[in-house]
Design an enzyme around this catalytic site. Sequence first.
Site, mmCIF file in Angstrom:
data_model
loop_
_atom_site.group_PDB
_atom_site.id
_atom_site.type_symbol
_atom_site.label_atom_id
_atom_site.label_comp_id
_atom_site.label_asym_id
_atom_site.label_seq_id
_atom_site.Cartn_x
_atom_site.Cartn_y
_atom_site.Cartn_z
ATOM 1 C CE LYS A 118 -3.711 -2.259 2.643
ATOM 2 N NZ LYS A 118 -4.649 -2.769 1.655
ATOM 3 C CD GLU A 202 -5.003 5.325 4.476
ATOM 4 O OE1 GLU A 202 -4.308 4.861 3.567
ATOM 5 O OE2 GLU A 202 -6.157 4.915 4.715
ATOM 6 C CG HIS A 237 -12.360 -3.285 7.879
ATOM 7 N ND1 HIS A 237 -12.816 -1.979 7.837
ATOM 8 C CD2 HIS A 237 -11.791 -3.434 9.100
ATOM 9 C CE1 HIS A 237 -12.516 -1.386 8.972
ATOM 10 N NE2 HIS A 237 -11.905 -2.241 9.770
ATOM 11 N NE ARG A 294 -7.307 -9.636 -5.446
ATOM 12 C CZ ARG A 294 -8.479 -9.245 -4.958
ATOM 13 N NH1 ARG A 294 -9.584 -9.524 -5.622
ATOM 14 N NH2 ARG A 294 -8.556 -8.591 -3.819
HETATM 15 P P1 ADP Z 1 -7.659 -4.324 2.158
HETATM 16 O O1 ADP Z 1 -6.346 -4.532 1.481
HETATM 17 O O2 ADP Z 1 -7.784 -5.118 3.394
HETATM 18 O O3 ADP Z 1 -8.814 -4.442 1.209
HETATM 19 P P2 ADP Z 1 -8.219 -1.442 2.127
HETATM 20 O O4 ADP Z 1 -7.215 -0.366 2.284
HETATM 21 O O5 ADP Z 1 -8.800 -1.626 0.772
HETATM 22 O O6 ADP Z 1 -7.591 -2.794 2.668
HETATM 23 O O7 ADP Z 1 -9.394 -1.189 3.178
HETATM 24 C C1 ADP Z 1 -10.444 -2.111 3.377
HETATM 25 C C2 ADP Z 1 -11.655 -1.389 3.967
HETATM 26 O O8 ADP Z 1 -11.319 -0.725 5.193
HETATM 27 C C3 ADP Z 1 -12.219 -0.288 3.080
HETATM 28 O O9 ADP Z 1 -13.121 -0.791 2.133
HETATM 29 C C4 ADP Z 1 -12.876 0.616 4.106
HETATM 30 O O10 ADP Z 1 -14.122 0.091 4.499
HETATM 31 C C5 ADP Z 1 -11.964 0.542 5.314
HETATM 32 N N1 ADP Z 1 -10.951 1.630 5.305
HETATM 33 C C6 ADP Z 1 -9.745 1.607 4.722
HETATM 34 N N2 ADP Z 1 -9.071 2.770 4.895
HETATM 35 C C7 ADP Z 1 -9.873 3.567 5.613
HETATM 36 C C8 ADP Z 1 -9.760 4.927 6.146
HETATM 37 N N3 ADP Z 1 -8.679 5.663 5.956
HETATM 38 N N4 ADP Z 1 -10.801 5.427 6.847
HETATM 39 C C9 ADP Z 1 -11.909 4.679 7.069
HETATM 40 N N5 ADP Z 1 -12.078 3.412 6.608
HETATM 41 C C10 ADP Z 1 -11.085 2.846 5.898
HETATM 42 P P1 ADP Z 2 -12.375 -8.272 -3.325
HETATM 43 O O1 ADP Z 2 -11.947 -6.854 -3.171
HETATM 44 O O2 ADP Z 2 -12.269 -8.835 -4.696
HETATM 45 O O3 ADP Z 2 -13.666 -8.534 -2.649
HETATM 46 P P2 ADP Z 2 -11.200 -9.487 -1.078
HETATM 47 O O4 ADP Z 2 -10.432 -8.443 -0.338
HETATM 48 O O5 ADP Z 2 -12.501 -9.923 -0.523
HETATM 49 O O6 ADP Z 2 -11.314 -9.023 -2.572
HETATM 50 O O7 ADP Z 2 -10.278 -10.720 -1.312
HETATM 51 C C1 ADP Z 2 -10.567 -11.750 -2.227
HETATM 52 C C2 ADP Z 2 -10.001 -13.012 -1.688
HETATM 53 O O8 ADP Z 2 -8.611 -12.905 -1.497
HETATM 54 C C3 ADP Z 2 -10.588 -13.393 -0.351
HETATM 55 O O9 ADP Z 2 -10.681 -14.787 -0.330
HETATM 56 C C4 ADP Z 2 -9.563 -12.867 0.642
HETATM 57 O O10 ADP Z 2 -9.614 -13.589 1.828
HETATM 58 C C5 ADP Z 2 -8.281 -13.079 -0.128
HETATM 59 N N1 ADP Z 2 -7.221 -12.109 0.158
HETATM 60 C C6 ADP Z 2 -7.117 -10.859 -0.323
HETATM 61 N N2 ADP Z 2 -5.974 -10.280 0.080
HETATM 62 C C7 ADP Z 2 -5.342 -11.180 0.844
HETATM 63 C C8 ADP Z 2 -4.088 -11.187 1.559
HETATM 64 N N3 ADP Z 2 -3.242 -10.174 1.541
HETATM 65 N N4 ADP Z 2 -3.774 -12.289 2.250
HETATM 66 C C9 ADP Z 2 -4.605 -13.343 2.263
HETATM 67 N N5 ADP Z 2 -5.765 -13.408 1.600
HETATM 68 C C10 ADP Z 2 -6.138 -12.347 0.904
HETATM 69 MG MG MG Z 3 -9.155 -3.310 -0.405
#
Ligand code: ADP
Ligand code: ADP
Ligand code: MG
Length: 496
Positions: A118, A202, A237, A294
């Site tokens: 990130k 953040e 989340h 992806r």
């Molecule tokens: P991940 O790699 O786990 O998907 P993201 O950065 O996409 O991580 O964040 C996943 C979720 O967490 C977002 O869809 C949102 O709901 C919440 N989130 C992430 N960053 C923030 C933020 N700065 N403030 C509030 N909610 C957040």
């Molecule tokens: P999408 O944004 O497509 O909904 P998700 O964040 O729900 O993606 O992730 C899709 C799949 O990949 C899920 O099965 C989730 O558990 C897995 N996944 C995503 N990022 C990671 C990670 N960094 N480590 C392990 N599993 C992950």
């Molecule tokens: Mg995300």
Amino acid sequence: MPEIKKLLVANRGEISLRIMRTAREMGIATVAVFSEADRLSPHVMYADEAICLGPAPSSESYLLGDKIIRMAKELGVDAIHPGYGFLSENENFARLVAESGIVFVGPSPESIRVMGSKLAAKQAVAKYNIPLVPGTEEAISDLGEAKKRALEIGYPILIKASAGGGGKGMRVVDNEGEFEEQMQRAVSEAKSAFGDGAVFIEKFITSPRHIEIQVLGDQHGNVVHLFERECSIQRRHQKVIEEAPSAVVSEEMRSAMGKAAVGVAKACDYYGAGTVEFIVDDKLNFYFLEMNTRLQVEHPVTEMITGKDLVREQLKIASGMPLDFKQEDLKINGHAVEVRVYAEDPKNNFLPDIGTLETYKRPQGPGIRVDDGFEEGMTIPIYYDPMIAKLITHAANRESAIDRMLRAIDDYKISGIQTTLDFCKFALTHEAFRSGNFDTKFVENYFSPAVLEPSFESKELELLAALAVEFFTNSEPKSNSQNKKSADTAWRKRLN
Ligand code: ADP
Ligand code: ADP
Ligand code: MG
């Protein structure tokens, strides 16, 4: 230009099937992989060939990149599609596939590397004028320095693992008093879950919406976006309901977000299908969160409104073909909604509820799509993501797409396992959802197990119904069980 004649799908379940269906339409032979727990799964049955990778745990099967590549070579496979999860965002795997002379259906290992972190992603897009959530630009380890920065950014803040994903590795800190403890926890969690203790800070956006843009880029420098997906209905989340387009995105905002997303893709020389995630505040300012390199779980809603098959586009791009349409050729047609059917118990904190699909009947009819990977009688294994299916509806507008979804949910008959369907029905009928006025706190704000319990009145009615059935059956000595059953159904119909 490498022609793809035989494709191995390095995944399982619904996404493996979904990818193979398109491959088959394109005349490409398919190879499935499976673990011992998935031996009889539909994705294995569907494929032209299938190979067992090993025991159930992912680390002994679906994550064995070397073994998958070795088997692919033996079988004369010329491309590998990783799906989502598992090896899909593994830079090393993408590189090894390419080095063994097989096409990796996805972006370059370098794009995966940059966007997989990130922090590296934020740094890469900085020079492209993409709006970012206020926060630190680099990993932060010194406690004093971290506290100082948190104060500057302003509480509440979010400590995030740079290598995080799947909704894991995030900690909200409401005030300075909690900072030290949360910071230590965040670092140690990041180390144990992702093998990388780098964290950053953040600003925590208090009423955020999660809105993402689908992009497609070819290997000739063309990048287009396929509009947005609204993914704000989440638990832990993680998304449960998605739709396209979003109820709050105007034409102007769409084009600004689309432009930003294309910029993010260009910042890492992206090719393939990818998703640029944004967080949107209550004033509809949007900020770049991360890029998923992806195919996304919720990609079908985009397919429904654009008429594009994203897997077909991925395969064409991977074989070196240029995109055969331009941004201005893309139009939004109607509205699509997706609900994720998880084997989880919404009444019990959405904890996984593993068991056997005793009844499993899919809804059918116009505008309905079910992407799943199970059949009636099958057991949902404990080893993997507990998603049973994705239910998608498409209609001329948002109202009709939601109404169609409610009908489809009623027609979906699943027993033996608790699922998220009841919760989704609750959410889709809720005034906040219907009006479009909701954020990622929907579950927190409106949901409690009690909303899924039958109300006191209907419980009383049910008792009365039972008494009535008892009365009718006993007062008619000749009545058989058939009669009893129909009286019972009649009452139930009235109760529903
Ligand atoms: P991940 O790699 O786990 O998907 P993201 O950065 O996409 O991580 O964040 C996943 C979720 O967490 C977002 O869809 C949102 O709901 C919440 N989130 C992430 N960053 C923030 C933020 N700065 N403030 C509030 N909610 C957040
Ligand atoms: P999408 O944004 O497509 O909904 P998700 O964040 O729900 O993606 O992730 C899709 C799949 O990949 C899920 O099965 C989730 O558990 C897995 N996944 C995503 N990022 C990671 C990670 N960094 N480590 C392990 N599993 C992950
Ligand atoms: Mg995300």
